[in-house]
Design a protein around this motif. Structure first.
Motif, PDB file in Angstrom:
ATOM      1  N   ILE A  64      -5.310 -15.413 -15.908  1.00  0.00           N
ATOM      2  CA  ILE A  64      -4.332 -14.097 -15.102  1.00  0.00           C
ATOM      3  C   ILE A  64      -5.776 -13.793 -14.812  1.00  0.00           C
ATOM      4  O   ILE A  64      -6.355 -13.221 -15.550  1.00  0.00           O
ATOM      5  N   LYS A  65      -5.788 -13.257 -13.319  1.00  0.00           N
ATOM      6  CA  LYS A  65      -6.896 -12.300 -12.690  1.00  0.00           C
ATOM      7  C   LYS A  65      -5.884 -11.463 -12.454  1.00  0.00           C
ATOM      8  O   LYS A  65      -5.378 -10.937 -11.551  1.00  0.00           O
ATOM      9  N   ILE A  66      -6.599  -9.972 -13.141  1.00  0.00           N
ATOM     10  CA  ILE A  66      -5.174  -8.898 -13.246  1.00  0.00           C
ATOM     11  C   ILE A  66      -5.120  -8.224 -12.244  1.00  0.00           C
ATOM     12  O   ILE A  66      -4.270  -7.520 -11.173  1.00  0.00           O
ATOM     13  N   ARG A  67      -5.907  -8.714 -11.223  1.00  0.00           N
ATOM     14  CA  ARG A  67      -6.151  -7.226 -10.029  1.00  0.00           C
ATOM     15  C   ARG A  67      -5.289  -8.191  -9.167  1.00  0.00           C
ATOM     16  O   ARG A  67      -4.636  -7.696  -7.806  1.00  0.00           O
ATOM     17  N   GLU A  68      -5.449  -9.383  -8.912  1.00  0.00           N
ATOM     18  CA  GLU A  68      -4.565 -10.326  -8.035  1.00  0.00           C
ATOM     19  C   GLU A  68      -3.609  -9.724  -8.575  1.00  0.00           C
ATOM     20  O   GLU A  68      -2.679 -10.777  -7.896  1.00  0.00           O
ATOM     21  N   PHE A  69      -2.379 -10.393  -9.755  1.00  0.00           N
ATOM     22  CA  PHE A  69      -1.305 -10.624 -10.765  1.00  0.00           C
ATOM     23  C   PHE A  69      -1.552  -9.090 -10.663  1.00  0.00           C
ATOM     24  O   PHE A  69       0.421  -9.390  -9.699  1.00  0.00           O
ATOM     25  N   ILE A  70      -1.517  -7.648 -10.515  1.00  0.00           N
ATOM     26  CA  ILE A  70      -0.966  -7.228 -10.430  1.00  0.00           C
ATOM     27  C   ILE A  70      -1.521  -6.362  -9.389  1.00  0.00           C
ATOM     28  O   ILE A  70      -2.806  -6.263  -9.276  1.00  0.00           O
ATOM     29  N   PRO A  71      -0.946  -5.748  -8.625  1.00  0.00           N
ATOM     30  CA  PRO A  71      -1.087  -4.964  -7.762  1.00  0.00           C
ATOM     31  C   PRO A  71      -1.561  -3.108  -7.990  1.00  0.00           C
ATOM     32  O   PRO A  71      -0.992  -2.473  -8.094  1.00  0.00           O
ATOM     33  N   TYR A  72      -3.164  -3.602  -7.478  1.00  0.00           N
ATOM     34  CA  TYR A  72      -3.720  -2.537  -7.959  1.00  0.00           C
ATOM     35  C   TYR A  72      -4.378  -1.902  -6.527  1.00  0.00           C
ATOM     36  O   TYR A  72      -5.462  -0.989  -6.036  1.00  0.00           O
ATOM     37  N   ARG A  73      -3.636  -2.243  -5.757  1.00  0.00           N
ATOM     38  CA  ARG A  73      -3.705  -1.452  -3.929  1.00  0.00           C
ATOM     39  C   ARG A  73      -3.706   0.689  -3.769  1.00  0.00           C
ATOM     40  O   ARG A  73      -2.975   1.186  -5.124  1.00  0.00           O
ATOM     41  N   LYS A  74      -4.610   0.957  -3.757  1.00  0.00           N
ATOM     42  CA  LYS A  74      -5.228   2.251  -3.296  1.00  0.00           C
ATOM     43  C   LYS A  74      -3.539   3.281  -2.480  1.00  0.00           C
ATOM     44  O   LYS A  74      -3.308   2.664  -1.422  1.00  0.00           O
ATOM     45  N   ILE A  75      -3.349   4.261  -3.006  1.00  0.00           N
ATOM     46  CA  ILE A  75      -1.914   5.215  -2.386  1.00  0.00           C
ATOM     47  C   ILE A  75      -3.190   5.834  -1.818  1.00  0.00           C
ATOM     48  O   ILE A  75      -3.659   6.766  -2.898  1.00  0.00           O
ATOM     49  N   ASN A  76      -1.901   7.112  -0.834  1.00  0.00           N
ATOM     50  CA  ASN A  76      -2.956   7.731   0.293  1.00  0.00           C
ATOM     51  C   ASN A  76      -2.293   9.056  -0.876  1.00  0.00           C
ATOM     52  O   ASN A  76      -1.257   9.320  -1.371  1.00  0.00           O
ATOM     53  N   PHE A  77      -2.530  10.114  -0.116  1.00  0.00           N
ATOM     54  CA  PHE A  77      -2.615  11.618  -0.220  1.00  0.00           C
ATOM     55  C   PHE A  77      -0.930  11.467  -0.458  1.00  0.00           C
ATOM     56  O   PHE A  77      -0.682  12.469  -1.252  1.00  0.00           O
ATOM     57  N   VAL A  78      -0.875  11.362   0.779  1.00  0.00           N
ATOM     58  CA  VAL A  78       0.591  11.587   1.001  1.00  0.00           C
ATOM     59  C   VAL A  78       1.917  11.305   0.010  1.00  0.00           C
ATOM     60  O   VAL A  78       2.602  11.596  -0.607  1.00  0.00           O
ATOM     61  N   THR A  79       1.798   9.869  -0.448  1.00  0.00           N
ATOM     62  CA  THR A  79       2.332   9.228  -0.721  1.00  0.00           C
ATOM     63  C   THR A  79       2.514   9.715  -2.245  1.00  0.00           C
ATOM     64  O   THR A  79       3.114   9.740  -3.303  1.00  0.00           O
ATOM     65  N   VAL A  80       1.043  10.064  -2.989  1.00  0.00           N
ATOM     66  CA  VAL A  80       0.802  10.758  -4.218  1.00  0.00           C
ATOM     67  C   VAL A  80       2.348  12.302  -4.413  1.00  0.00           C
ATOM     68  O   VAL A  80       2.189  12.292  -5.897  1.00  0.00           O
ATOM     69  N   ILE A  81       1.278  13.254  -3.153  1.00  0.00           N
ATOM     70  CA  ILE A  81       2.399  14.279  -3.421  1.00  0.00           C
ATOM     71  C   ILE A  81       4.118  13.764  -3.129  1.00  0.00           C
ATOM     72  O   ILE A  81       5.013  13.737  -4.381  1.00  0.00           O
ATOM     73  N   LEU A  82       5.142  12.911  -2.724  1.00  0.00           N
ATOM     74  CA  LEU A  82       6.217  12.224  -2.660  1.00  0.00           C
ATOM     75  C   LEU A  82       6.164  11.633  -4.269  1.00  0.00           C
ATOM     76  O   LEU A  82       7.223  11.633  -4.196  1.00  0.00           O
ATOM     77  N   VAL A  83       5.561  11.020  -4.206  1.00  0.00           N
ATOM     78  CA  VAL A  83       5.824  10.658  -5.517  1.00  0.00           C
ATOM     79  C   VAL A  83       5.653  11.919  -6.978  1.00  0.00           C
ATOM     80  O   VAL A  83       6.954  11.377  -8.092  1.00  0.00           O
ATOM     81  N   ILE A  84       5.424  12.443  -6.856  1.00  0.00           N
ATOM     82  CA  ILE A  84       5.570  13.262  -7.798  1.00  0.00           C
ATOM     83  C   ILE A  84       6.812  14.134  -7.274  1.00  0.00           C
ATOM     84  O   ILE A  84       7.424  14.220  -8.544  1.00  0.00           O
ATOM     85  N   ILE A  85       6.758  14.295  -6.138  1.00  0.00           N
ATOM     86  CA  ILE A  85       8.525  15.007  -5.110  1.00  0.00           C
ATOM     87  C   ILE A  85       9.294  14.218  -6.005  1.00  0.00           C
ATOM     88  O   ILE A  85      10.295  14.704  -6.551  1.00  0.00           O
ATOM     89  N   CYS A  86       9.257  13.525  -5.509  1.00  0.00           N
ATOM     90  CA  CYS A  86      10.684  12.336  -6.204  1.00  0.00           C
ATOM     91  C   CYS A  86      10.621  12.270  -7.761  1.00  0.00           C
ATOM     92  O   CYS A  86      12.025  12.123  -7.701  1.00  0.00           O
TER      93      CYS A  86
END
Length: 323
Positions: A64-86
């Protein structure tokens, strides 16, 4: 079905190895008391290695090519803040589920709190917040969910979350870990990245580390020693240690928190929609349950693994009530 069968064998292997090594280590500790002097971080590192190593070997074995199989897409700063609040908006629901399970068993909460008391803050953050967030998300939202989602989305979310609860091997943590697992899988789909579930997982664990670090100071403020406070959580489940009036008050507290949880969980859903839209995945999220195959997710190795996990939970509850 080959992939689901293989990943189910992985879960069975991890459960058997985890329980076997844990019991073996406990036996060695009783035979060689010097092992009791090992830093608690050694056992924490071992527990995470027992999850990570089989998963890593599985990925290599399956090519299994881990980078292709598991989504390691970067998330932006706004998403980081919203995920923490959520994630914090989901906290009242976790409190309610934890309180309900404590009526029957307190071993999970008691053990975690005992482990965290008096430990180094930086090391606790590393071994109890950062490492589990990476390792456990790699297995449950990466390898397991990443495989199951190729068959059908909703069963994949529920099954991977259920197995996440099973892996905790105690009833106390099983209930809220299951709910948390559902939330974390949805986060991965909303952002297209496992980094979001790692962040949410870290947020919850780090909060526990901070609260545990502050508890001795809070005890001192109210004139209660940590030893006396520890005696307030009795083994065997709170229901068996409370009188009728105490149990009624506890139930009323759960109901009050449940009303708060309804509101905060609804707010978390609204924020989840915003996270999906910010990441350009709202249209995908709305339609992700429509696709799928008829491939079976549940196989014999998985059933055996689940039965072993619940048998261990049942034995733990029995020993807890006998103590």
């Amino acid at each position: 079905m080959v992939q689901n069968k293989s990943v189910n064998r992985l879960f069975l292997t991890v459960i058997v190895v985890y329980i076997g090594v844990s019991l073996g280590f406990s036996f060695l500790t009783s035979v060689f008391p010097v092992l009791q002097d090992l830093p608690i971080y050694a056992s924490l590192l071992l527990s995470q290695a027992l999850i990570f190593v089989p998963c890593f070997v599985y990925c290599k074995w399956q090519k299994i090519k881990i980078r292709e199989f598991i989504p390691y897409r970067k998330i932006n700063f706004v998403t980081v803040i919203l995920v923490i609040i959520c994630t914090y908006l989901m906290y009242p629901l976790i409190i309610v589920l934890n309180a309900i399970s404590m009526l029957f068993s307190t071993s999970g909460t008691a053990n975690v709190m005992e482990l965290m008391q008096g430990q180094n803050f930086i090391l606790s953050t590393l071994f109890m917040a950062i490492m589990p967030a990476c390792v456990e998300e790699f297995m449950f939202r990466g390898v397991l969910f990443g495989t199951y989602r190729r068959s059908k989305m909703l069963p994949a979310i529920l099954l991977s979350a259920f197995l996440f609860g099973c892996m905790h091997l105690n009833l106390n943590q099983f209930m809220y870990a299951f709910a948390l697992g559902v939330y974390l899988a949805f986060l991965v789909e909303a952002t297209g990245s496992i980094f979001s579930s790692m962040l949410a997982h870290f947020t919850l664990n780090f909060t526990s580390v901070v609260l545990s670090f502050l508890l001795p100071y809070l005890y001192e403020m109210v004139g209660l020693s940590p030893e006396a406070a520890g005696q307030q959580v009795e083994l065997g489940g709170l229901a068996s240690n409370m009188g009728g009036s105490e149990l009624m008050m506890f139930a009323m507290g759960i109901m009050m928190w449940a009303m708060v949880a309804i509101g905060t969980t609804a707010a978390a859903f609204g924020l989840y929609v915003a996270i999906s839209k910010i990441n350009g995945r709202w249209a995908y999220v709305k339609g992700m349950f429509r696709k799928g195959t008829k491939e079976r997710l549940i196989t014999v190795p998985l059933i055996i693994g689940i039965l072993i996990a619940f048998a261990f939970m049942g034995l733990s509850i029995y020993l807890e009530h006998m103590s």
